[in-house]
Write a protein that holds these residues in place. Structure first.
Motif, short mmCIF file in Angstrom:
data_model
loop_
_atom_site.label_atom_id
_atom_site.label_comp_id
_atom_site.label_asym_id
_atom_site.label_seq_id
_atom_site.Cartn_x
_atom_site.Cartn_y
_atom_site.Cartn_z
N ASP A 163 31.70 45.01 31.14
CA ASP A 163 30.61 44.05 31.34
C ASP A 163 30.92 42.99 32.40
N ASP A 164 32.08 42.39 32.31
CA ASP A 164 32.38 41.23 33.16
C ASP A 164 33.26 41.51 34.37
N TYR A 165 34.06 42.56 34.32
CA TYR A 165 35.04 42.79 35.39
C TYR A 165 34.95 44.21 35.93
N ARG A 166 33.77 44.74 36.02
CA ARG A 166 33.59 46.11 36.48
C ARG A 166 34.15 46.32 37.88
N HIS A 167 34.06 45.32 38.74
CA HIS A 167 34.53 45.46 40.12
C HIS A 167 36.05 45.58 40.22
N TRP A 168 36.78 45.30 39.15
CA TRP A 168 38.24 45.43 39.16
C TRP A 168 38.72 46.79 38.64
N GLN A 169 37.82 47.60 38.11
CA GLN A 169 38.25 48.84 37.47
C GLN A 169 38.81 49.86 38.46
N GLY A 170 38.29 49.89 39.68
CA GLY A 170 38.85 50.78 40.69
C GLY A 170 40.28 50.39 41.02
N LEU A 171 40.52 49.08 41.13
CA LEU A 171 41.88 48.60 41.40
C LEU A 171 42.81 48.91 40.24
N MET A 172 42.27 48.85 39.03
CA MET A 172 43.07 49.21 37.85
C MET A 172 43.48 50.68 37.93
N ALA A 173 42.56 51.55 38.34
CA ALA A 173 42.89 52.98 38.48
C ALA A 173 43.95 53.19 39.56
N VAL A 174 43.85 52.45 40.66
CA VAL A 174 44.87 52.55 41.71
C VAL A 174 46.23 52.07 41.18
N GLY A 175 46.22 51.00 40.40
CA GLY A 175 47.46 50.51 39.81
C GLY A 175 48.08 51.52 38.86
N MET A 176 47.25 52.15 38.03
CA MET A 176 47.77 53.18 37.12
C MET A 176 48.32 54.36 37.92
N SER A 177 47.64 54.71 39.01
CA SER A 177 48.13 55.79 39.86
C SER A 177 49.50 55.44 40.44
N ALA A 178 49.66 54.21 40.88
CA ALA A 178 50.94 53.78 41.45
C ALA A 178 52.05 53.82 40.40
N VAL A 179 51.74 53.37 39.19
CA VAL A 179 52.74 53.40 38.11
C VAL A 179 53.18 54.82 37.82
N TYR A 180 52.22 55.73 37.74
CA TYR A 180 52.57 57.11 37.41
C TYR A 180 53.22 57.83 38.60
N PHE A 181 52.89 57.44 39.81
CA PHE A 181 53.58 58.02 40.97
C PHE A 181 55.04 57.56 40.97
N ALA A 182 55.27 56.28 40.68
CA ALA A 182 56.65 55.77 40.60
C ALA A 182 57.41 56.46 39.47
N ALA A 183 56.73 56.68 38.34
CA ALA A 183 57.38 57.38 37.22
C ALA A 183 57.73 58.82 37.61
#
Length: 188
Positions: free
Chosen positions: A136-156
């Motif tokens: 509801d309030d932070y929808r515009h940050w969800q793409g960045l969240m997905a990129v962050g999760m991608s970076a974490v899993y790439f590092a892993a």
């Protein structure tokens, strides 16, 4: 249960541990009681499951934690709890995501289906929860969240490859990273 190598007793104890907050339920929002309790209970399960290699115990704990969170979110969550909820979710996610690859990374043991389930279901459940919390309030940050999760899993994945862990674990972590990068595109 761990001392006597009694997995059924551990599962019964886990069931009792997860039912306790609901048997002692009050009308107040139990966030600061429930989530630290769940974190302590899950940490104990992670230690016991890693020590005894009881994969069914770790799967039961993950499912029970997910159900407890969904029950609390559906009935007690308020938007003013967003920051503390994200912090506790991140802690629980780190516990279970780490447990999925723990045996393969630290001791070079093969991955079992239960381990792979945690490797794939932990980020899925975490991202779905964060998506629901921030929709509801932070929808515009969800793409960045997905990129962050991608970076974490790439590092892993790179770490797993560097440590010469199971090729299946490395490929799984890389696949999760790719899925999150692909998911980021429509979320932007």
């Amino acid at each position: 249960a761990g001392r006597f190598d009694a997995q059924p007793t551990a599962i019964l104890g886990l069931l009792g541990g997860f039912l306790t907050p609901y048997m002692l339920r009050t009308e107040q929002n139990p966030f600061w009681i429930l989530f630290p309790y769940l974190a302590l209970l899950d940490f104990s399960v992670v230690v016991l499951a890693a020590w005894r290699r009881w994969r069914s115990l770790q799967s039961c704990a993950f499912a029970a934690t997910l159900l407890a969170w969904m029950g609390w979110f559906g009935s007690q969550y308020t938007p003013d709890q967003l920051g503390s909820t994200l912090a506790m979710l991140s802690l629980l996610f780190a516990l279970f995501a780490g447990l999925g690859g723990l045996h393969a990374l630290l001791w070079g043991r093969p991955l079992y289906p239960e381990d792979l389930a945690l490797v794939f279901l932990s980020p899925l459940a975490y991202f779905a929860a964060v998506y629901a919390l921030t929709f509801d309030d932070y929808r515009h940050w969800q793409g960045l969240m997905a990129v962050g999760m991608s970076a974490v899993y790439f590092a892993a994945a790179r770490s797993a490859r560097w440590r010469s862990a199971s090729p299946l674990l490395t490929a799984s972590l890389l696949a999760i990273s790719i899925c999150f990068i692909v998911l980021a595109v429509p979320l932007y």
